[in-house]
Design a protein around this motif. Structure first.
Motif, mmCIF file in Angstrom:
data_model
loop_
_atom_site.group_PDB
_atom_site.id
_atom_site.type_symbol
_atom_site.label_atom_id
_atom_site.label_comp_id
_atom_site.label_asym_id
_atom_site.label_seq_id
_atom_site.Cartn_x
_atom_site.Cartn_y
_atom_site.Cartn_z
ATOM 1 N N ALA A 200 9.215 -10.823 6.685
ATOM 2 C CA ALA A 200 7.903 -10.166 6.691
ATOM 3 C C ALA A 200 8.095 -8.700 7.038
ATOM 4 O O ALA A 200 9.132 -8.308 7.593
ATOM 5 N N ALA A 201 7.092 -7.899 6.708
ATOM 6 C CA ALA A 201 7.147 -6.466 7.015
ATOM 7 C C ALA A 201 5.752 -5.880 6.904
ATOM 8 O O ALA A 201 4.847 -6.491 6.332
ATOM 9 N N ILE A 202 5.598 -4.702 7.461
ATOM 10 C CA ILE A 202 4.398 -3.910 7.238
ATOM 11 C C ILE A 202 4.652 -3.051 6.012
ATOM 12 O O ILE A 202 5.651 -2.331 5.943
ATOM 13 N N GLY A 203 3.763 -3.138 5.033
ATOM 14 C CA GLY A 203 3.918 -2.356 3.816
ATOM 15 C C GLY A 203 2.611 -1.697 3.432
ATOM 16 O O GLY A 203 1.586 -1.889 4.092
ATOM 17 N N ASP A 204 2.637 -0.924 2.367
ATOM 18 C CA ASP A 204 1.410 -0.342 1.835
ATOM 19 C C ASP A 204 1.497 -0.339 0.319
ATOM 20 O O ASP A 204 2.524 -0.684 -0.264
ATOM 21 N N VAL A 205 0.388 0.031 -0.328
ATOM 22 C CA VAL A 205 0.340 -0.035 -1.780
ATOM 23 C C VAL A 205 1.345 0.918 -2.408
ATOM 24 O O VAL A 205 1.981 0.592 -3.418
ATOM 25 N N SER A 206 1.540 2.093 -1.812
ATOM 26 C CA SER A 206 2.438 3.079 -2.413
ATOM 27 C C SER A 206 3.879 2.614 -2.452
ATOM 28 O O SER A 206 4.627 2.955 -3.366
ATOM 29 N N SER A 207 4.303 1.820 -1.472
ATOM 30 C CA SER A 207 5.703 1.392 -1.412
ATOM 31 C C SER A 207 5.916 -0.038 -1.894
ATOM 32 O O SER A 207 6.986 -0.379 -2.381
ATOM 33 N N ALA A 208 4.906 -0.890 -1.755
ATOM 34 C CA ALA A 208 5.083 -2.310 -2.066
ATOM 35 C C ALA A 208 4.181 -2.813 -3.184
ATOM 36 O O ALA A 208 4.375 -3.928 -3.673
ATOM 37 N N GLY A 209 3.209 -1.995 -3.595
ATOM 38 C CA GLY A 209 2.237 -2.445 -4.584
ATOM 39 C C GLY A 209 2.844 -2.922 -5.891
ATOM 40 O O GLY A 209 2.431 -3.956 -6.445
ATOM 41 N N GLU A 210 3.833 -2.201 -6.418
ATOM 42 C CA GLU A 210 4.440 -2.598 -7.687
ATOM 43 C C GLU A 210 5.194 -3.917 -7.559
ATOM 44 O O GLU A 210 5.209 -4.729 -8.483
ATOM 45 N N PHE A 211 5.813 -4.130 -6.397
ATOM 46 C CA PHE A 211 6.519 -5.400 -6.179
ATOM 47 C C PHE A 211 5.537 -6.565 -6.087
ATOM 48 O O PHE A 211 5.859 -7.691 -6.487
ATOM 49 N N VAL A 212 4.346 -6.289 -5.574
ATOM 50 C CA VAL A 212 3.309 -7.321 -5.537
ATOM 51 C C VAL A 212 2.844 -7.632 -6.958
ATOM 52 O O VAL A 212 2.713 -8.803 -7.343
#
Length: 319
Positions: A200-212
């Motif tokens: 788990a991690a803290i993420g945001d749309v700018s860094s993790a959005g594409e992976f989602v």
């Protein structure tokens, strides 16, 4: 007598011209590029957003803002370098609440008041982020799993940084215990999550959005007051019974202590004009954040208030 008056007139004229020359030189600021230190690794949320800022601010400042990545020690290495630079307005640096956390956890003697606040420019809601194939698909299932397996959930954070304190807030809210794994910046943390090296991690749309979007990661909850338009299916922590879990990052800009007020004002004015551009707002939105301009005084007040809150919570990061 006439010669004396003539000499005096020439002296006054020379002084006037010198003063005009000084004023002209000052009004020309900046007349060369302004270096922009981003104290985080390439690819993370700060790097992504600050490159948008640098690209759009150039038109308003009329000089380039070359980005210099200086990651290390939870974002404090680059800010330490900033503190050493000449206070002439030709070096600025990016900051967020991580500096306050690092200060109160003993990672750095530097704090926000060792610099001159220039402006806040963006805000980014933070998400609890997990691999898409994790054995939990909702926040409730994640909590159940973590409660059943104390100390086994490998939670990626920036040690002594904002993600660390956000995770500690979750631990307190649900009586959990994580096993922390440290990373320098969001980019490396998210890549480790995609690779299955952490849980788990803290993420945001700018860094993790594409992976989602690609199906590699999943957002379980967001720390904003309302659901985000980019992720309408992701509930807020408040919806899930935890209104105290307000997870957000305000990114702004500092200058070395002693930078002249008029140069701070010039920088802030250019940044304010930039934030009013529709193209800039769209670019920031596409990077998963929103525009949140605060001028030097308002940004300084925000940092002061946040510092008091983080000082109170930082004891949770001691273990």
């Amino acid at each position: 007598m006439m010669r004396s008056k003539t000499s005096l007139a020439l002296l006054l004229a020379a002084t006037s011209l010198a003063g005009a020359g000084t004023a002209l030189a000052e009004s020309a600021y900046p007349d060369e590029p302004v270096e922009f230190i981003v104290p985080w690794s390439p690819g993370g949320g700060s790097d992504t957003l600050m490159r948008v800022v640098a690209n759009h601010a150039e038109a308003h400042l009329e000089q380039p803002l070359p980005v210099i990545n200086m990651p290390g020690v939870s974002g404090t290495t680059g800010l330490k370098e900033l503190s050493r630079r000449d206070a002439d307005g030709y070096t600025i640096g990016q900051v967020h609440e991580g500096l306050l956390v690092a200060h109160h956890t003993g990672l750095t003697p530097l704090n926000y008041d060792d610099f001159e606040p220039v402006a806040a420019v963006t805000q980014s809601p933070q998400y609890l982020t997990v691999p898409a194939d994790a054995p939990y698909e909702t926040f409730g299932e994640f909590v159940d799993y973590a409660q059943d397996n104390p100390g086994e959930v490998r939670f990626g954070v920036t040690l002594g940084g904002v993600p660390h304190i956000h995770a500690a807030m979750m631990e307190e809210a649900e009586d959990l215990q994580f096993r922390y794994v440290g990373f320098e910046g969001t980019g490396p943390r998210v890549r480790a999550l995609v690779g299955g090296h952490i849980d788990a991690a803290i993420g945001d749309v700018s860094s993790a959005g594409e992976f989602v979007k690609n199906g590699d990661l999943r957002f379980l909850a967001v720390g904003s007051a309302e659901r985000q338009s980019e992720t309408p299916e992701v509930p807020t922590f408040a919806e899930l019974g935890h209104p105290e879990l307000k997870l957000n990052i305000i990114r702004g800009i500092l200058a070395p202590a002693g930078t002249p007020e008029e140069r701070i004002a010039t920088l802030a004015s250019a940044l304010e004009a930039m934030t009013q551009d529709e193209g800039f707002a769209d670019a920031i939105h596409n990077a998963g954040a929103s525009v949140a301009f605060k001028g030097p005084q308002a940004f300084g007040e925000y940092l002061e208030t946040s510092d008091a809150t983080i000082e109170r919570l930082s004891g949770k990061l001691a273990r």
